[in-house]
Design an enzyme around this catalytic site. Structure first.
Site, PDB file in Angstrom:
ATOM      1  N   GLY A 276      53.128  55.563  26.057  1.00  0.00           N
ATOM      2  CA  GLY A 276      53.384  54.094  26.439  1.00  0.00           C
ATOM      3  C   GLY A 276      54.103  53.367  25.166  1.00  0.00           C
ATOM      4  O   GLY A 276      53.563  53.283  24.195  1.00  0.00           O
TER       5      GLY A 276
ATOM      6  N   GLY B 116      55.182  50.067  25.516  1.00  0.00           N
ATOM      7  CA  GLY B 116      55.145  48.774  25.917  1.00  0.00           C
ATOM      8  C   GLY B 116      54.431  48.133  24.499  1.00  0.00           C
ATOM      9  O   GLY B 116      54.348  48.646  23.296  1.00  0.00           O
TER      10      GLY B 116
ATOM     11  N   HIS C  91      57.118  47.030  30.790  1.00  0.00           N
ATOM     12  CA  HIS C  91      56.755  45.817  31.727  1.00  0.00           C
ATOM     13  C   HIS C  91      55.954  44.673  30.962  1.00  0.00           C
ATOM     14  O   HIS C  91      56.198  43.441  31.342  1.00  0.00           O
ATOM     15  CB  HIS C  91      55.943  46.155  32.800  1.00  0.00           C
ATOM     16  CG  HIS C  91      55.820  45.002  33.817  1.00  0.00           C
ATOM     17  ND1 HIS C  91      57.168  44.830  34.499  1.00  0.00           N
ATOM     18  CD2 HIS C  91      55.009  44.235  34.037  1.00  0.00           C
ATOM     19  CE1 HIS C  91      56.956  43.783  35.250  1.00  0.00           C
ATOM     20  NE2 HIS C  91      55.531  43.583  35.251  1.00  0.00           N
ATOM     21  N   THR C  92      55.928  44.754  29.655  1.00  0.00           N
ATOM     22  CA  THR C  92      55.429  43.885  28.562  1.00  0.00           C
ATOM     23  C   THR C  92      56.621  42.650  28.861  1.00  0.00           C
ATOM     24  O   THR C  92      56.601  41.585  28.943  1.00  0.00           O
ATOM     25  CB  THR C  92      55.365  44.172  27.275  1.00  0.00           C
ATOM     26  OG1 THR C  92      54.226  45.113  27.392  1.00  0.00           O
ATOM     27  CG2 THR C  92      54.833  43.022  26.360  1.00  0.00           C
TER      28      THR C  92
ATOM     29  N   PHE D  69      47.426  26.408  29.235  1.00  0.00           N
ATOM     30  CA  PHE D  69      47.520  27.254  30.519  1.00  0.00           C
ATOM     31  C   PHE D  69      46.169  27.280  31.326  1.00  0.00           C
ATOM     32  O   PHE D  69      44.992  26.749  30.796  1.00  0.00           O
ATOM     33  CB  PHE D  69      47.352  28.550  29.608  1.00  0.00           C
ATOM     34  CG  PHE D  69      48.717  29.473  30.004  1.00  0.00           C
ATOM     35  CD1 PHE D  69      49.949  28.994  29.741  1.00  0.00           C
ATOM     36  CD2 PHE D  69      48.553  30.596  30.661  1.00  0.00           C
ATOM     37  CE1 PHE D  69      50.924  29.862  30.167  1.00  0.00           C
ATOM     38  CE2 PHE D  69      49.684  31.519  30.876  1.00  0.00           C
ATOM     39  CZ  PHE D  69      51.087  30.935  30.817  1.00  0.00           C
TER      40      PHE D  69
ATOM     41  N   ASP E 117      49.904  55.320  35.454  1.00  0.00           N
ATOM     42  CA  ASP E 117      49.597  56.873  34.952  1.00  0.00           C
ATOM     43  C   ASP E 117      48.752  57.350  33.986  1.00  0.00           C
ATOM     44  O   ASP E 117      47.963  58.262  34.087  1.00  0.00           O
ATOM     45  CB  ASP E 117      51.292  57.307  34.273  1.00  0.00           C
ATOM     46  CG  ASP E 117      52.426  56.922  35.161  1.00  0.00           C
ATOM     47  OD1 ASP E 117      52.303  56.256  36.028  1.00  0.00           O
ATOM     48  OD2 ASP E 117      53.522  57.106  34.603  1.00  0.00           O
TER      49      ASP E 117
ATOM     50  N   GLN F 220      43.998  40.948  40.095  1.00  0.00           N
ATOM     51  CA  GLN F 220      44.259  39.457  39.680  1.00  0.00           C
ATOM     52  C   GLN F 220      45.669  39.377  40.848  1.00  0.00           C
ATOM     53  O   GLN F 220      46.596  40.031  40.769  1.00  0.00           O
ATOM     54  CB  GLN F 220      44.751  39.092  38.388  1.00  0.00           C
ATOM     55  CG  GLN F 220      45.247  37.763  38.248  1.00  0.00           C
ATOM     56  CD  GLN F 220      44.933  37.153  36.955  1.00  0.00           C
ATOM     57  OE1 GLN F 220      45.972  37.631  36.274  1.00  0.00           O
ATOM     58  NE2 GLN F 220      43.824  36.566  36.642  1.00  0.00           N
TER      59      GLN F 220
ATOM     60  N   HIS G 168      48.082  36.446  41.287  1.00  0.00           N
ATOM     61  CA  HIS G 168      48.733  35.519  40.589  1.00  0.00           C
ATOM     62  C   HIS G 168      49.349  34.528  41.710  1.00  0.00           C
ATOM     63  O   HIS G 168      49.836  34.817  42.751  1.00  0.00           O
ATOM     64  CB  HIS G 168      49.921  35.911  39.697  1.00  0.00           C
ATOM     65  CG  HIS G 168      50.352  35.004  38.815  1.00  0.00           C
ATOM     66  ND1 HIS G 168      51.105  33.717  39.113  1.00  0.00           N
ATOM     67  CD2 HIS G 168      50.542  34.696  37.486  1.00  0.00           C
ATOM     68  CE1 HIS G 168      51.317  33.044  38.198  1.00  0.00           C
ATOM     69  NE2 HIS G 168      50.664  33.450  37.087  1.00  0.00           N
TER      70      HIS G 168
ATOM     71  N   LEU H  83      57.530  36.838  39.488  1.00  0.00           N
ATOM     72  CA  LEU H  83      56.574  35.743  39.116  1.00  0.00           C
ATOM     73  C   LEU H  83      57.362  34.426  38.622  1.00  0.00           C
ATOM     74  O   LEU H  83      58.293  34.504  38.012  1.00  0.00           O
ATOM     75  CB  LEU H  83      55.768  36.254  37.859  1.00  0.00           C
ATOM     76  CG  LEU H  83      54.813  35.610  37.000  1.00  0.00           C
ATOM     77  CD1 LEU H  83      53.492  35.413  37.799  1.00  0.00           C
ATOM     78  CD2 LEU H  83      54.747  36.425  35.792  1.00  0.00           C
TER      79      LEU H  83
ATOM     80  N   GLU I  59      52.578  30.772  34.949  1.00  0.00           N
ATOM     81  CA  GLU I  59      51.622  29.849  35.042  1.00  0.00           C
ATOM     82  C   GLU I  59      52.063  28.617  34.209  1.00  0.00           C
ATOM     83  O   GLU I  59      51.526  27.493  34.323  1.00  0.00           O
ATOM     84  CB  GLU I  59      50.127  30.264  34.594  1.00  0.00           C
ATOM     85  CG  GLU I  59      49.122  29.580  34.706  1.00  0.00           C
ATOM     86  CD  GLU I  59      47.892  30.391  34.365  1.00  0.00           C
ATOM     87  OE1 GLU I  59      47.640  31.305  35.283  1.00  0.00           O
ATOM     88  OE2 GLU I  59      47.153  30.121  33.418  1.00  0.00           O
TER      89      GLU I  59
ATOM     90  N   ARG J  58      43.227  31.933  37.700  1.00  0.00           N
ATOM     91  CA  ARG J  58      44.252  32.162  38.804  1.00  0.00           C
ATOM     92  C   ARG J  58      43.361  32.726  40.055  1.00  0.00           C
ATOM     93  O   ARG J  58      43.956  32.621  41.091  1.00  0.00           O
ATOM     94  CB  ARG J  58      44.825  33.544  38.139  1.00  0.00           C
ATOM     95  CG  ARG J  58      45.915  32.992  37.377  1.00  0.00           C
ATOM     96  CD  ARG J  58      46.562  34.242  36.597  1.00  0.00           C
ATOM     97  NE  ARG J  58      47.521  33.763  35.487  1.00  0.00           N
ATOM     98  CZ  ARG J  58      48.124  34.420  34.540  1.00  0.00           C
ATOM     99  NH1 ARG J  58      47.885  35.656  34.673  1.00  0.00           N
ATOM    100  NH2 ARG J  58      49.007  33.916  33.834  1.00  0.00           N
TER     101      ARG J  58
ATOM    102  N   HIS K 105      49.018  40.969  40.501  1.00  0.00           N
ATOM    103  CA  HIS K 105      49.541  40.718  39.282  1.00  0.00           C
ATOM    104  C   HIS K 105      49.158  41.522  37.933  1.00  0.00           C
ATOM    105  O   HIS K 105      50.030  42.197  37.042  1.00  0.00           O
ATOM    106  CB  HIS K 105      49.405  39.224  38.746  1.00  0.00           C
ATOM    107  CG  HIS K 105      49.936  38.814  37.671  1.00  0.00           C
ATOM    108  ND1 HIS K 105      51.639  39.045  37.122  1.00  0.00           N
ATOM    109  CD2 HIS K 105      49.696  38.275  36.445  1.00  0.00           C
ATOM    110  CE1 HIS K 105      51.761  38.540  36.087  1.00  0.00           C
ATOM    111  NE2 HIS K 105      50.676  38.094  35.632  1.00  0.00           N
TER     112      HIS K 105
ATOM    113  N   GLU L 240      46.736  46.793  29.167  1.00  0.00           N
ATOM    114  CA  GLU L 240      46.279  46.738  30.491  1.00  0.00           C
ATOM    115  C   GLU L 240      45.462  47.917  31.206  1.00  0.00           C
ATOM    116  O   GLU L 240      44.574  47.821  32.146  1.00  0.00           O
ATOM    117  CB  GLU L 240      47.392  46.266  31.179  1.00  0.00           C
ATOM    118  CG  GLU L 240      47.036  45.837  32.876  1.00  0.00           C
ATOM    119  CD  GLU L 240      47.959  45.184  33.619  1.00  0.00           C
ATOM    120  OE1 GLU L 240      49.068  44.927  33.216  1.00  0.00           O
ATOM    121  OE2 GLU L 240      48.027  45.193  34.840  1.00  0.00           O
TER     122      GLU L 240
ATOM    123  N   ARG M 230      40.905  37.812  34.467  1.00  0.00           N
ATOM    124  CA  ARG M 230      41.498  37.280  33.481  1.00  0.00           C
ATOM    125  C   ARG M 230      42.148  35.911  33.263  1.00  0.00           C
ATOM    126  O   ARG M 230      42.769  35.473  34.228  1.00  0.00           O
ATOM    127  CB  ARG M 230      42.656  38.593  33.096  1.00  0.00           C
ATOM    128  CG  ARG M 230      43.622  38.130  31.748  1.00  0.00           C
ATOM    129  CD  ARG M 230      44.553  39.176  31.480  1.00  0.00           C
ATOM    130  NE  ARG M 230      45.641  39.211  32.507  1.00  0.00           N
ATOM    131  CZ  ARG M 230      46.773  38.433  32.257  1.00  0.00           C
ATOM    132  NH1 ARG M 230      46.876  37.542  31.536  1.00  0.00           N
ATOM    133  NH2 ARG M 230      47.657  38.346  33.177  1.00  0.00           N
TER     134      ARG M 230
ATOM    135  N   SER N  44      46.236  38.379  28.019  1.00  0.00           N
ATOM    136  CA  SER N  44      46.691  39.577  27.949  1.00  0.00           C
ATOM    137  C   SER N  44      47.930  40.061  26.815  1.00  0.00           C
ATOM    138  O   SER N  44      47.755  41.101  26.339  1.00  0.00           O
ATOM    139  CB  SER N  44      47.369  40.381  29.177  1.00  0.00           C
ATOM    140  OG  SER N  44      48.436  39.425  29.688  1.00  0.00           O
TER     141      SER N  44
END
Lengths: 251, 595
Positions: free
Chosen positions: B12, B14, B45-46, B117, B212, B231, B233, B243, B246, B286, B354, B378, B389, B394
């Site tokens: 990974g 990210g 995806h970060t 937030f 994965d 979650q 969103h 998205l 927030e 959320r 999300h 994640e 969360r 995150s």
């Protein structure tokens, strides 16, 4: 849920190195709604018509930089380009110009990655600071000087648009120059001098012929042409200053 | 098959994987690091995270406040010792990113700025306009280039872990461009593959988010913890699920129903005031906001659109200049994808999946129960998110626990002897036979896309914002059926170069395992907590029976076995989880009782 009511023809340039000598077009009929992107059209083909079609994609929202392709001859991110804008005519999608095709819409981007890696794309601190000392101070104005150039998503549309890169794949090109510029003008960085060596080099910014098409196709308003040209100026300045100043022009 | 010998392999690329790689490189530059990613790291995806990353910054803020917000926000299903460590490390890690060049937005005097937030008592969300994840990811990727000991395996797809003598000793990958398999030997393996939101139909996630690493660890006997907590969103684009951060609400945006009414005041989040108030109204957490949407829909107070019911995210009163400065990406998304100019018209939004709160069971040092295996980000369940969360926790998690995972993996690698290469290769060859067999086999009739669509639909039907035993059972049954049908999957593409259909089939198999863990964990949790809300007699939180973590254990060709583990409570006893005026009242009472 809205009904698929319209059909659009999508012509895809196919190429499989294991079976094909040269790329050739294949036409698919794809049902679509007005909110569907070209990417969604291609995904429809893969899911329902031909599972062997290969392409890169991920975020669907124009930030991951994966899904760049030629759409009717113009480099675009397919996720933010919409089928409705081509209908009722056929829309033609091909791999990005100027890159070797690995398969279908997938290009080989190793050369681009090597360029990114070569320009020292990280902060080399002017004045090292410990974490206990907290953040570097940087005013919004100082941030503004480089923020735009830090917004490059590495989608390579600018390379597909650059005639110079088309002629000479060694040319450092728009995105890598924008990134170099991004670090050079960051107040935290002190390595402009080292990076400028690259700009002076054989494949540096003087190869740019100022067509400006790179900035036109950039989906993130990075304006790489501006970075290239600022670096030409810097490079020229640097070139002259190195004769009269013991530290060279990079200061 | 080729073998590459590393000391630490990270799967990974990210935020968490890159941070881990850098941590290993800084811990000991002689350690050989293999960084495996199925995409080029900056595609991870970060990149799509928007609003920001939490870390105490203002003089009025305290670690205790961040701790309380996180534990309360997680409905007390958090590992409190881990949360305490987490909040204490966030500012340093975010400062580290600043030193590495992250273009954080600034105050006029040059300090890093913070914004409000959801669910956070004090403004503590560091942000880079509304492209925070993008900037953090590119900063980490570009910084990683500095370390010669990090050898990247870009566009290498991980198909299995190699476990021998009771410990993890490497991974097997497919080079996507050639279809060739490689064994990467390593004494430590870090999984940092992100979430699994793509198992649901409408979601904010990129195509790569297919669970994965979760599936790989799970198949090797590592439990997946708290998987029922998924979650939603509250503010996403209808149809695509894309998205709207927030931060739209952090900057002062309103959520209104078809009557233009700020309906959140009807759900214990009021009073409605013209300017944002922390932990109230649009700045509630959320789970509560997505649940309020569901009730508005039941009451017929939502707006019907081509992709289902929506409410309006109204940013008009913020003005174009502020929107362009603080929310430039949101502005463009609304314009390009919806044809809405948010300075002049409200944006239609609805909840979408999300984030996966649960994941690979790890301790506070990111170590899984299987020796040599670590996980961060994640894909992991280190215990900070509990049942829900908080936004902006995150991205900080990626940094704090990416670093921990890297350091611990490095220590472990130095403490154990290399494995028996011949034995590892034999295992890897068995893996190769299996995965190549999938693409070579003929006679299948199930289309990947059909199975995937049915999976995503049944997850939405059974494991959505509100849940019922009957529909969850149906989802479990459907997933069992899909796993059987997968055995009959058909892959048209038989080539080696860039065979993405092959990879999609492998991903689908990962997704089905992860989806099963989610659905069975949900069915078995007979209470309502955080993002897991039931309407069939289990509407209340039940601390007596369910103040515990669910653990899904993989059972080959069967339903997962679900059991439970304890929750670490240190200084915050479970209490009433309230927001808005009611939350302030509850906080006053808590403080009074402590005097």
């Amino acid at each position: 849920m809205s009904e698929h009511s319209k059909i659009i023809e999508i012509e895809v340039l196919r190429y499989n190195p294991e079976t094909d000598k040269v790329p050739s077009p294949q036409v698919f009929e794809v049902p679509f709604t007005d909110d569907m992107s070209v990417l969604q059209g291609i995904q429809y083909i893969k899911d329902h018509l031909d599972g062997s079609l290969s392409f890169r994609w991920s975020c669907r929202m124009a930030i991951c930089g994966s899904c760049g392709m030629m759409i009717n001859g113009v480099p675009h991110l397919s996720c933010e380009t919409f089928l409705r804008d081509y209908y009722p005519a056929r829309v033609r999608v091909e791999a990005l110009n100027h890159f070797p095709i690995e398969r279908d819409l997938v290009i080989n981007m190793e050369g681009f990655i090597k360029k990114l890696e070569s320009i020292q794309p990280y902060i080399i601190p002017k004045e090292p600071r410990t974490l206990a000392q907290g953040e570097y101070l940087q005013t919004p104005e100082e941030l503004n000087r480089y923020e735009q150039f830090s917004s490059c998503i590495n989608c390579m549309l600018c390379y597909a648009a650059c005639p110079q890169f088309g002629l000479n794949p060694e040319f450092i090109g728009p995105a890598a120059t924008a990134l170099l510029h991004r670090y050079n003008v960051d107040t935290r960085d002190g390595a402009k001098e080292e990076r400028m060596e690259l700009v002076h080099s054989e494949e540096g910014v003087f190869h740019c012929t100022a067509v400006g098409y790179c900035s036109e196709v950039c989906p993130k308003h990075v304006d790489p042409a501006n970075a290239v040209n600022q670096n030409k100026t810097n490079s020229a300045m640097d070139y002259f200053l190195r004769f009269i100043s013991p530290k060279g022009g990079a200061k | 098959m080729e073998t590459y010998k590393a000391d630490v392999v990270i799967v990974g690329g990210g935020g968490a994987g890159l941070r881990a790689a850098i941590a290993v490189a800084e811990f000991d530059p002689t350690l050989r690091i293999a960084l495996v990613s199925k995409v080029y790291p900056m595609r991870s995806h970060t990149v799509a995270a928007e609003g920001g990353s939490a870390g105490v910054k203002l003089p009025t803020d305290k670690f205790d406040y961040h701790f309380n917000d996180t534990v309360t926000g997680g409905d007390w299903l958090c590992e409190q010792d881990v949360v305490e460590y987490f909040v204490s490390q966030c500012p340093e890690e975010l400062t580290q990113l600043e030193h590495w060049g992250c273009p954080w937005s600034r105050t006029p005097d040059g300090h890093v700025n913070v914004r409000a937030f959801g669910g956070m008592k004090i403004e503590r969300t560091w942000f880079a306009a509304d492209k925070t994840g993008f900037h953090m990811l590119h900063t980490l990727f570009q910084t990683s280039i500095k370390y010669p000991s990090i050898k990247r395996f870009d566009e290498h797809f991980c198909v299995d872990l190699v476990v021998a003598d009771g410990r993890t000793q490497g991974v097997v990958t497919i080079e996507i461009a050639s279809g060739e398999l490689t064994l990467i030997e390593a004494r430590s393996v870090v999984i940092a593959t992100g979430g699994a939101g793509r198992v649901f139909r409408e979601n904010t996630n990129g195509g790569v988010v297919t669970g994965d690493g979760m599936a790989l660890a799970y198949r090797h006997g590592v439990p997946l913890r708290d998987m029922e907590f998924v979650q939603y969103h509250p503010t996403c684009m209808p149809g695509t699920g894309l998205l709207f951060t927030e931060a739209c609400r952090g900057e002062g945006g309103f959520l209104v129903n078809k009557d233009g009414y700020r309906y959140l005041q009807d759900y214990g989040l009021g009073p409605a005031e013209p300017t944002p108030r922390n932990k109230a109204m649009e700045l509630g957490p959320r789970d509560r906001l997505s649940q309020a949407f569901w009730y508005e829909q039941q009451k017929g107070r939502t707006i019907e659109g081509p992709h289902g019911s929506v409410v309006h995210l109204d940013l008009r009163h913020l003005g174009e200049a502020k929107l362009r400065e603080r929310l430039p990406q949101i502005y463009e998304l609304a314009e390009q994808f919806l044809g809405v100019d948010p300075a002049h018209a409200p944006i239609p939004v609805r909840p979408a999946v999300h984030y996966t709160m649960g994941g690979i069971l790890v301790d506070g040092k990111c170590a899984a129960p299987l020796p040599g295996l670590f996980a961060a980000g994640e894909c992991s369940s280190v215990g900070i998110h509990g049942a829900n969360r908080l936004g902006s926790n995150s991205l900080s998690e990626l940094c704090v626990f990416g670093k921990v995972a890297g350091v611990e993996a490095a220590r472990h690698a130095k403490s154990v002897a290399p494995g028996n290469s011949a034995n590892l290769l034999k295992q890897a060859q068995a893996v190769e036979q299996r995965v190549v067999g999938l693409v070579r086999k003929s006679g299948g009739s199930e289309r990947i896309a059909t199975l995937r669509r049915e999976m995503a639909q049944t997850m939405e039907d059974g494991c959505g914002i509100y849940r019922l035993a009957e529909s969850m059972q149906k989802t479990c049954d459907k997933l069992d059926e899909l796993k059987l049908r997968f055995k009959n999957v058909h892959i048209e593409d038989k080539s080696s170069v860039w065979n993405t259909e092959w990879l999609l089939a492998i991903e689908l198999e990962y997704q089905l395992d992860v989806a099963q863990a989610m659905a069975y964990s949900a069915l078995n949790r007979r209470e309502s907590r955080g993002a897991h809300q039931r309407l069939d007699g289990y509407e209340a939180r039940d601390d007596i029976n369910f103040l515990k973590h669910s653990q899904a254990h993989y059972v080959a060709d069967g339903a997962p076995r679900i059991d439970y583990g304890p929750v670490k409570i240190t200084k915050s006893q479970p209490g009433t989880r309230a927001y808005g005026a009611a939350g302030e009242q509850a906080e006053r009472e808590r403080n009074a009782s402590h005097v």
